[in-house]
Design an enzyme around this catalytic site. Structure first.
Site, PDB file in Angstrom:
ATOM      1  N   ASP A 189      -2.558  -5.212  -0.724  1.00  0.00           N
ATOM      2  CA  ASP A 189      -3.982  -4.721  -0.092  1.00  0.00           C
ATOM      3  C   ASP A 189      -5.079  -5.171  -0.467  1.00  0.00           C
ATOM      4  O   ASP A 189      -5.717  -4.712  -1.837  1.00  0.00           O
ATOM      5  CB  ASP A 189      -3.759  -2.839   0.155  1.00  0.00           C
ATOM      6  CG  ASP A 189      -5.121  -2.449   0.940  1.00  0.00           C
ATOM      7  OD1 ASP A 189      -5.131  -2.636   1.966  1.00  0.00           O
ATOM      8  OD2 ASP A 189      -5.526  -1.315   0.488  1.00  0.00           O
TER       9      ASP A 189
ATOM     10  N   LYS B  73       1.177  -9.283   0.810  1.00  0.00           N
ATOM     11  CA  LYS B  73      -0.491  -9.331   0.015  1.00  0.00           C
ATOM     12  C   LYS B  73      -0.309  -8.227  -0.114  1.00  0.00           C
ATOM     13  O   LYS B  73      -0.317  -6.917   0.206  1.00  0.00           O
ATOM     14  CB  LYS B  73      -1.323 -10.331   1.578  1.00  0.00           C
ATOM     15  CG  LYS B  73      -1.948  -8.436   2.753  1.00  0.00           C
ATOM     16  CD  LYS B  73      -2.770  -9.447   2.791  1.00  0.00           C
ATOM     17  CE  LYS B  73      -3.527  -7.706   4.042  1.00  0.00           C
ATOM     18  NZ  LYS B  73      -3.679  -6.866   3.299  1.00  0.00           N
TER      19      LYS B  73
ATOM     20  N   LYS C 217       0.789  -1.146  -0.466  1.00  0.00           N
ATOM     21  CA  LYS C 217      -0.305   0.149  -0.096  1.00  0.00           C
ATOM     22  C   LYS C 217       1.562   1.667  -0.038  1.00  0.00           C
ATOM     23  O   LYS C 217       2.243   1.174   0.265  1.00  0.00           O
ATOM     24  CB  LYS C 217      -0.748   0.045   0.798  1.00  0.00           C
ATOM     25  CG  LYS C 217      -0.240  -0.335   2.365  1.00  0.00           C
ATOM     26  CD  LYS C 217      -1.213   0.081   3.503  1.00  0.00           C
ATOM     27  CE  LYS C 217      -2.323  -1.408   3.910  1.00  0.00           C
ATOM     28  NZ  LYS C 217      -3.260  -1.228   4.823  1.00  0.00           N
TER      29      LYS C 217
ATOM     30  N   HIS D 290      -9.441 -12.176   3.497  1.00  0.00           N
ATOM     31  CA  HIS D 290      -9.487 -10.693   4.055  1.00  0.00           C
ATOM     32  C   HIS D 290     -10.970 -10.866   5.090  1.00  0.00           C
ATOM     33  O   HIS D 290     -12.274 -10.707   4.137  1.00  0.00           O
ATOM     34  CB  HIS D 290      -9.271  -9.815   2.998  1.00  0.00           C
ATOM     35  CG  HIS D 290      -9.233  -8.687   3.551  1.00  0.00           C
ATOM     36  ND1 HIS D 290     -10.221  -7.497   4.125  1.00  0.00           N
ATOM     37  CD2 HIS D 290      -7.671  -7.407   4.125  1.00  0.00           C
ATOM     38  CE1 HIS D 290      -9.913  -6.220   4.286  1.00  0.00           C
ATOM     39  NE2 HIS D 290      -8.289  -6.569   4.577  1.00  0.00           N
TER      40      HIS D 290
END
Length: 393
Positions: free
Chosen positions: A179, A177, A152, A268
């Site tokens: 975002d 990972k 990010k 998520h």
């Protein structure tokens, strides 16, 4: 022609609900759920005794919830156990969820707390492919918490994100990972981002001897998920990120069951929060973020930890971690992933609370002081130096 005789096995699974009701009304409400979640038909109009006896949910128990009144002296919390025939759920996760909470999710004062599934139902679900032990083996990390972070902020180009992924992998982060806000935007197309980031992490691994994984976000329209996952796998991704609140839990199950992919999946919590936050509504934290995503096949489950920028309490987080790792008829335990504004200074507390079989996700705070490599090394040192002990689960 006569109707074929209904002949079910008699085996049932159990759902435990919290009902906000008066003592005078709770049994009637519970019996209404027995009908609503199966035949959805007036009891007096059920056409034969076989349906009434074999299909309709049965009320097993009503218990008062100690210390959980609603604030209204005439309305209190009750734990209500209802047993449903295994055949009502069939072999589909979608239908199991429908029986457990489909229509009553629309009613006030009903919260799904726990479920008990017999082997006859669990055999339909493969569950996690890797879980805790499998991901440790894949990463070559034997006995410490795993380190996770996110690429990010949104707005960086694929090449800039790849450079960031390289630096994070060089710094010792185990799982890097996307975002969850990175999709297939015009300023950061999925294919280019995944290819560049996978190559960058592979290059870092060659230089360090580690086995860091890059997990692109494959959350997408239903008809594109599988194709994006396949392209990610072909580009060298080490795992996948999916938001089952956006795609549905069965979208997660489908990816986890795909032997052509064979990749670990990180769940998520985007959009799932609305299913859990009300104390008298929705689905209990441990069941939603622990049991259900595990049943669907997630190898790790992200959730907002206490002490961050979200509202989950320590007891709710404890409930999630326990559900992720408790015995479940042979399904591997999965990684609890506390997240949501975690800071390096909190790492010792998080390790003591969640234990060594946990994955700690720190995002923005890794970038707080400018020296990303030093912050990554500090993160690794903190988890390695915190003594191992029994977690609070």
């Amino acid at each position: 022609m006569s109707e074929p005789r209904l002949s079910l096995s008699g085996e049932r699974f159990t759902a435990v609900y919290r009902l906000t009701a008066t003592a005078a009304d709770v049994e009637a409400r519970a019996r209404a759920i027995c009908l609503e979640q199966t035949v959805e038909f007036p009891a007096a109009l059920i056409p034969n005794e076989a349906i009434r006896a074999q299909i309709v949910g049965t009320l097993a128990e009503i218990l008062p919830c100690s210390g959980s009144g609603s604030g209204d002296e005439d309305a209190h919390g009750f734990e209500v156990s209802i047993r449903y025939p295994v055949e009502a759920a069939g072999r589909e996760l979608t239908q199991l969820l429908n029986v457990l909470f489909g229509n009553v999710a629309l009613q006030p004062g009903v919260r799904l707390l726990r479920i008990e599934l017999p082997p006859a139902l669990l055999r339909h679900y493969r569950g996690p492919r890797f879980g805790i032990a499998g991901l440790r083996q894949r990463l070559g990390v034997a006995d410490r918490p795993l380190l996770c972070t996110a690429l990010k902020p949104m707005g960086l180009s694929p090449s800039a994100l790849a450079e960031l992924a390289y630096r994070l992998a060089r710094g010792g982060i185990d799982l890097i990972k996307d975002d969850h806000g990175l999709s297939d935007q015009t300023f950061c197309r999925f294919d280019e981002r995944v290819s560049r980031c996978a190559e960058a992490v592979a290059r870092a691994n060659q230089e360090t001897g580690r086995a860091s994984l890059y997990l692109p976000n494959v959350t997408a329209p239903a008809d594109e998920i599988a194709a994006r996952a396949a392209r990610a796998c072909g580009s060298g991704a080490g795992g996948l990120l999916l938001c089952p609140g956006l795609t549905g839990l069965d979208g997660l199950r489908r990816l986890a069951a795909d032997d052509q992919l064979g990749l670990p999946i990180l769940s998520h919590p985007a959009l799932l929060g609305g299913l859990s936050l009300g104390p008298r509504q929705g689905i209990a934290h441990g069941l939603l973020f622990g049991t259900l995503v595990r049943l669907a096949g997630a190898d790790a489950t992200i959730f907002p930890s206490f002490g961050g920028r979200f509202a989950f309490t320590a007891s709710e987080c404890q409930e999630i971690a326990a559900a992720a790792r408790m015995p479940l008829d042979g399904l591997p335990p999965i990684w609890p992933v506390p997240a949501g504004g975690m800071r390096l200074e909190q790492v010792p507390e998080l390790v003591r609370f969640y234990g060594h079989d946990s994955m700690l996700l720190i995002g923005g705070d890794l970038h707080a002081e400018g020296d990303l490599a030093a912050r990554c090394q500090a993160f690794l040192s903190l988890v390695e130096q915190t003594p191992k002990q029994t977690p609070n689960d």
